[in-house]
Scaffold this active site. Structure first.
Site, PDB file in Angstrom:
ATOM      1  N   SER A 121       0.833  -1.207   0.000  1.00 23.85           N
ATOM      2  CA  SER A 121       0.000   0.000   0.000  1.00 23.85           C
ATOM      3  C   SER A 121       0.864   1.251   0.000  1.00 23.85           C
ATOM      4  O   SER A 121       1.958   1.261   0.575  1.00 23.85           O
ATOM      5  CB  SER A 121      -0.886  -0.006   1.245  1.00 23.85           C
ATOM      6  OG  SER A 121      -1.505   1.254   1.433  1.00 23.85           O
ATOM      7  N   TYR A 145      -1.617   0.084  10.368  1.00 22.30           N
ATOM      8  CA  TYR A 145      -1.887  -0.594   9.092  1.00 22.30           C
ATOM      9  C   TYR A 145      -0.686  -0.411   8.154  1.00 22.30           C
ATOM     10  O   TYR A 145      -0.154  -1.377   7.613  1.00 22.30           O
ATOM     11  CB  TYR A 145      -3.161  -0.042   8.436  1.00 22.30           C
ATOM     12  CG  TYR A 145      -3.302  -0.474   7.008  1.00 22.30           C
ATOM     13  CD1 TYR A 145      -3.019   0.407   5.963  1.00 22.30           C
ATOM     14  CD2 TYR A 145      -3.655  -1.782   6.690  1.00 22.30           C
ATOM     15  CE1 TYR A 145      -3.105  -0.008   4.642  1.00 22.30           C
ATOM     16  CE2 TYR A 145      -3.741  -2.203   5.376  1.00 22.30           C
ATOM     17  CZ  TYR A 145      -3.459  -1.305   4.362  1.00 22.30           C
ATOM     18  OH  TYR A 145      -3.530  -1.720   3.064  1.00 22.30           O
ATOM     19  N   LYS A 149       2.351  -3.199   6.452  1.00 18.68           N
ATOM     20  CA  LYS A 149       2.736  -3.357   5.043  1.00 18.68           C
ATOM     21  C   LYS A 149       4.241  -3.129   4.887  1.00 18.68           C
ATOM     22  O   LYS A 149       4.943  -3.849   4.188  1.00 18.68           O
ATOM     23  CB  LYS A 149       1.931  -2.390   4.172  1.00 18.68           C
ATOM     24  CG  LYS A 149       0.445  -2.681   4.150  1.00 18.68           C
ATOM     25  CD  LYS A 149       0.154  -4.086   3.636  1.00 18.68           C
ATOM     26  CE  LYS A 149      -1.320  -4.351   3.521  1.00 18.68           C
ATOM     27  NZ  LYS A 149      -1.610  -5.715   3.021  1.00 18.68           N
TER      28      LYS A 149
HETATM   29  C1  WQD Z   1     -10.062   9.620   0.499  1.00 19.29           C
HETATM   30  C2  WQD Z   1     -10.376  11.107   0.640  1.00 19.29           C
HETATM   31  C3  WQD Z   1     -10.750  11.773   2.908  1.00 19.29           C
HETATM   32  C4  WQD Z   1     -14.451   9.450   3.440  1.00 19.29           C
HETATM   33  C5  WQD Z   1      -7.232   4.786   2.776  1.00 19.29           C
HETATM   34  C6  WQD Z   1      -6.080   4.045   3.372  1.00 19.29           C
HETATM   35  C7  WQD Z   1      -5.224   3.449   2.289  1.00 19.29           C
HETATM   36  C8  WQD Z   1      -6.065   2.604   1.359  1.00 19.29           C
HETATM   37  C9  WQD Z   1      -7.226   3.425   0.803  1.00 19.29           C
HETATM   38  C10 WQD Z   1      -5.779   0.347   2.092  1.00 19.29           C
HETATM   39  C11 WQD Z   1      -9.679  11.740   1.828  1.00 19.29           C
HETATM   40  C12 WQD Z   1     -12.024  11.941   2.090  1.00 19.29           C
HETATM   41  C13 WQD Z   1     -13.294  10.000   2.922  1.00 19.29           C
HETATM   42  C14 WQD Z   1     -15.554  10.296   3.758  1.00 19.29           C
HETATM   43  C15 WQD Z   1     -14.289  12.192   2.997  1.00 19.29           C
HETATM   44  N1  WQD Z   1      -6.533   1.467   2.040  1.00 19.29           N
HETATM   45  N2  WQD Z   1     -13.224  11.352   2.703  1.00 19.29           N
HETATM   46  N3  WQD Z   1     -15.426  11.634   3.523  1.00 19.29           N
HETATM   47  O1  WQD Z   1      -7.714   7.721   3.507  1.00 19.29           O
HETATM   48  O2  WQD Z   1      -6.836   8.193   1.150  1.00 19.29           O
HETATM   49  O3  WQD Z   1      -6.747   5.875   2.039  1.00 19.29           O
HETATM   50  O4  WQD Z   1      -7.967   3.931   1.934  1.00 19.29           O
HETATM   51  O5  WQD Z   1      -4.776   0.090   1.466  1.00 19.29           O
HETATM   52  O6  WQD Z   1      -4.246   2.650   2.916  1.00 19.29           O
HETATM   53  O7  WQD Z   1      -5.278   4.987   4.075  1.00 19.29           O
HETATM   54  O8  WQD Z   1      -8.927   6.855   1.459  1.00 19.29           O
HETATM   55  O9  WQD Z   1     -11.284   6.899   0.752  1.00 19.29           O
HETATM   56  O10 WQD Z   1     -10.749   7.034   3.240  1.00 19.29           O
HETATM   57  O11 WQD Z   1     -10.289   8.997   1.767  1.00 19.29           O
HETATM   58  O12 WQD Z   1     -14.210  13.415   2.796  1.00 19.29           O
HETATM   59  O13 WQD Z   1     -16.633   9.843   4.251  1.00 19.29           O
HETATM   60  O14 WQD Z   1     -11.779  11.250   0.888  1.00 19.29           O
HETATM   61  O15 WQD Z   1     -10.576  12.862   3.806  1.00 19.29           O
HETATM   62  O16 WQD Z   1      -9.320  13.079   1.465  1.00 19.29           O
HETATM   63  P1  WQD Z   1      -7.524   7.279   2.102  1.00 19.29           P
HETATM   64  P2  WQD Z   1     -10.391   7.394   1.842  1.00 19.29           P
END
Ligand code: WQD
Length: 335
Positions: A121, A145, A149
């Site tokens: 990741s 997490y 990795k």
């Molecule tokens: C994306 C953007 C949030 C939800 C995570 C893990 C990563 C991988 C993918 C495993 C950010 C914003 C999110 C919401 C929002 N997983 N958001 N409202 O955090 O980039 O990555 O998932 O491998 O390891 O860290 O993904 O989809 O949670 O967030 O505004 O209800 O959407 O702040 O900017 P993230 P995400």
């Protein structure tokens, strides 16, 4: 063998493998996946899959499956991936993700299979000093997490140094989204989705009232977080490309799987509204602890080494997600 092969990325990778003529054995403990996915895989591919319900921590089981099915390579997805949960329960993540991976590697070591594709990741990089992120960036994980990795990748490098017979790729995913074009499989998180795309899809289908946008005061073009979203079928095809690369090239290859482009939260919401024809109500909420403003990949090494690049657009990601969610409003839950 595909561990975690009934999960979100694992199931899409099984489709890509079958379409390239691979025979696949799936090992999955069904902790965060559904048995119903197996029937969907067979409907999509027209092929049967050997499925074994079990846990990668059961080293003897893994070893016996490697021998029984004469496994030529392992793609290892089985693991936990919720960042917030890992902060609350780090030991659960170290056991499942680190000990689970080492259990598979030890089982392989007792047999003759030495080809291993690891589901890593971009969180191994932590907060980037700059964008785009390159494979030469140091490990700097910011949560358990990401620790898990990075820990497995360190072990993989040491393993190769000790025994050059191994052929290993560590695929560093950016943000996987989307669904197979059939609409038969897709992302179906348990409980309230942590990630943006499944949450947006559940708002669109009427399961959630509105999206909370976690902060619009980031130093980005529209104030909301920017990420490198990649279609899960591009990701799946990247695993097949890595597998084919390892049949001729040995050693250890860490490689980013991303599009090289950043998309903001509000841009993704707009794209989803256009693709689905649904309005996505949202409110601006406080920043989520641990979030960083923006990151996206330098995807050039994957093109140079495994001859792969992402080809699906943000519109494809949204349309395919919507087709999956609108035809499966409750996900895989048995009716
Ligand atoms: C994306 C953007 C949030 C939800 C995570 C893990 C990563 C991988 C993918 C495993 C950010 C914003 C999110 C919401 C929002 N997983 N958001 N409202 O955090 O980039 O990555 O998932 O491998 O390891 O860290 O993904 O989809 O949670 O967030 O505004 O209800 O959407 O702040 O900017 P993230 P995400």
């Amino acid at each position: 063998m595909v561990t975690g092969g009934l999960g979100y990325i694992g199931s899409h990778t099984c489709v890509a493998l079958a379409s390239q003529g691979y025979r696949v054995v799936i090992l999955d403990n069904l902790n965060n996946s559904h048995r119903a996915v197996l029937d969907r895989l067979e409907r999509i591919t027209g092929q049967s899959f050997q499925f074994v319900e079990g846990d990668v921590l059961d080293q003897a089981l893994v070893a016996s499956l490697l021998e029984e099915f004469d496994i030529t390579a392992v793609i290892h997805f089985a693991g936990l991936k919720a960042v917030g949960e890992s902060v609350a329960n780090p030991l659960k993540y170290y056991r499942c993700n680190v000990e689970g991976s080492l259990s598979v590697l030890r089982a392989m070591q007792t047999g003759k299979c030495r080809t291993f594709v690891f589901s890593s990741s971009a969180t191994v990089y932590g907060e980037p000093a700059e964008n785009p992120m390159r494979e030469t960036f140091p490990f700097n994980p910011q949560n358990p997490y990401g620790d898990t990795k990075a820990a497995v990748e360190v072990a993989l490098k040491r393993l190769i140094e000790a025994d050059p017979e191994w052929n290993i790729a560590a695929l560093r995913y950016f943000n996987p989204v989307g669904a197979h074009e059939s609409g038969l499989i897709g992302e179906d998180p348990q409980g309230i989705p942590n990630n943006l795309m499944p949450y947006v899809a559940q708002v669109a289908v009427g399961r959630r009232d509105e999206l909370a946008v976690f902060g619009d005061d980031y130093p980005t073009r529209d104030g909301t977080g920017i990420r490198d979203y990649i279609h899960v079928m591009d990701l799946a095809e990247g695993h097949v490309a890595a597998l084919e690369y390892l049949t001729t090239e040995g050693g250890y290859l860490p490689v980013n799987l991303g599009t090289g482009q950043g998309v903001s939260v509000l841009e993704m919401v707009t794209a989803f509204e256009q693709a689905s024809g649904q309005t996505i109500p949202y409110r601006v909420a406080p920043r989520r602890p641990g979030d960083i403003a923006q990151y996206w990949s330098d995807a050039s090494l994957a093109a140079k080494t495994i001859g792969w690049r992402a080809i699906r657009s943000v519109d494809d990601m949204c349309r395919d997600t919507w087709r999956w969610q609108s035809s499966n409003p409750q996900g895989f839950k048995e009716p």
